[in-house]
Design an enzyme around this catalytic site. Structure first.
Site, PDB file in Angstrom:
ATOM      1  CB  SER A 116      -0.970  -0.046   1.182  1.00 50.04           C
ATOM      2  OG  SER A 116      -1.999   0.906   1.047  1.00 50.04           O
ATOM      3  CG  ASP A 170      -7.180  -2.565  -2.964  1.00 49.17           C
ATOM      4  OD1 ASP A 170      -7.792  -1.803  -2.189  1.00 49.17           O
ATOM      5  OD2 ASP A 170      -5.961  -2.750  -2.908  1.00 49.17           O
ATOM      6  CG  HIS A 201      -5.833  -2.402   0.673  1.00 52.46           C
ATOM      7  ND1 HIS A 201      -5.198  -2.031  -0.487  1.00 52.46           N
ATOM      8  CD2 HIS A 201      -5.180  -1.769   1.686  1.00 52.46           C
ATOM      9  CE1 HIS A 201      -4.203  -1.201  -0.195  1.00 52.46           C
ATOM     10  NE2 HIS A 201      -4.164  -1.037   1.124  1.00 52.46           N
TER      11      HIS A 201
END
Length: 220
Positions: A116, A170, A201
């Site tokens: 991320s 996601d 995610h």
């Protein structure tokens, strides 16, 4: 700006390193449990460094202070970006790279990895780093400050293998952002290994398996 890190030393003298950055709101412990799941022929000689991001107010979360590599202003990550925060975190990665070099690890035996926000920072840093790296692994992320890459990238890491992986569902960083980043990197001539998975995610078992194979190839 310096941060602390979780360091997992291998049972044998380290000949390689993985510097692995967590996502927004997490900490260096986040990916620590993955190390035992990786093949022994990697972990027996590879040091894993998991830095903690500095605490900062995050605009999209109402200014709440939490661990973050940079501020996030809105859901569209490409419209307004925290240039100062991104470049400060680039220097944090440089600090850990310098530490590994001081301990005798060649940059060609160092992988930059991140999830991320952490993945965005390792992409940003790795493309600009003036010495060749073993690889760049960016999970569930995107390429930040994309308009500056062509001008700022360093030829030392043009041939460096890049591993990109993303969840098809996601909700935090849309798959489209990752796909655009992949396309752009390929247009610049980078070697990108791409994977996407039926997940949100997160990281799943199939991804860990693919990471293992890629790390084995990058740190052979």
């Amino acid at each position: 700006m310096k941060t602390d890190a979780i360091v997992i030393n291998p049972p044998q003298p380290a000949t390689a390193s993985v510097i692995w950055l967590h996502g927004l709101g997490a900490n260096g412990h986040d990916f620590e449990p993955i190390v035992p799941e990786l093949p022994k022929d990697i972990t027996r000689y590879t040091r894993f460094i998991f830095p903690h991001a500095p605490a900062r107010p995050i605009t999209i979360n109402g200014g709440m202070i939490m661990p973050g590599w940079y501020d996030v202003f809105g859901m569209d990550l490409t419209v307004q970006q925290d240039v100062q925060g991104i470049r400060e975190s680039e220097q944090i990665v440089h600090h850990y790279l310098a530490q590994e070099i001081e301990q005798g690890i060649s940059t060609q035996r160092i992988v930059l990895a991140g999830f991320s926000q952490g993945g965005a920072i390792v992409l940003h840093t790795g493309l600009r780093y003036p010495q060749p790296l073993a690889g760049i692994m960016a999970l569930s992320t995107y390429l930040p400050l994309i308009d500056t890459v062509a001008q700022e990238r360093h030829p030392a890491n043009q041939p460096t293998p890049i591993f990109l992986a993303h969840g098809q569902q996601d909700p935090v960083i849309a798959l489209l952002h990752a796909q655009r980043s992949r396309t752009y990197l390929e247009q610049l001539g980078y070697r990108v290994e791409w994977h996407d998975y039926p997940m949100a995610h997160q990281v799943n078992a199939a991804e860990i398996s693919d990471i293992s194979h890629w790390l084995q190839a990058s740190l052979a």
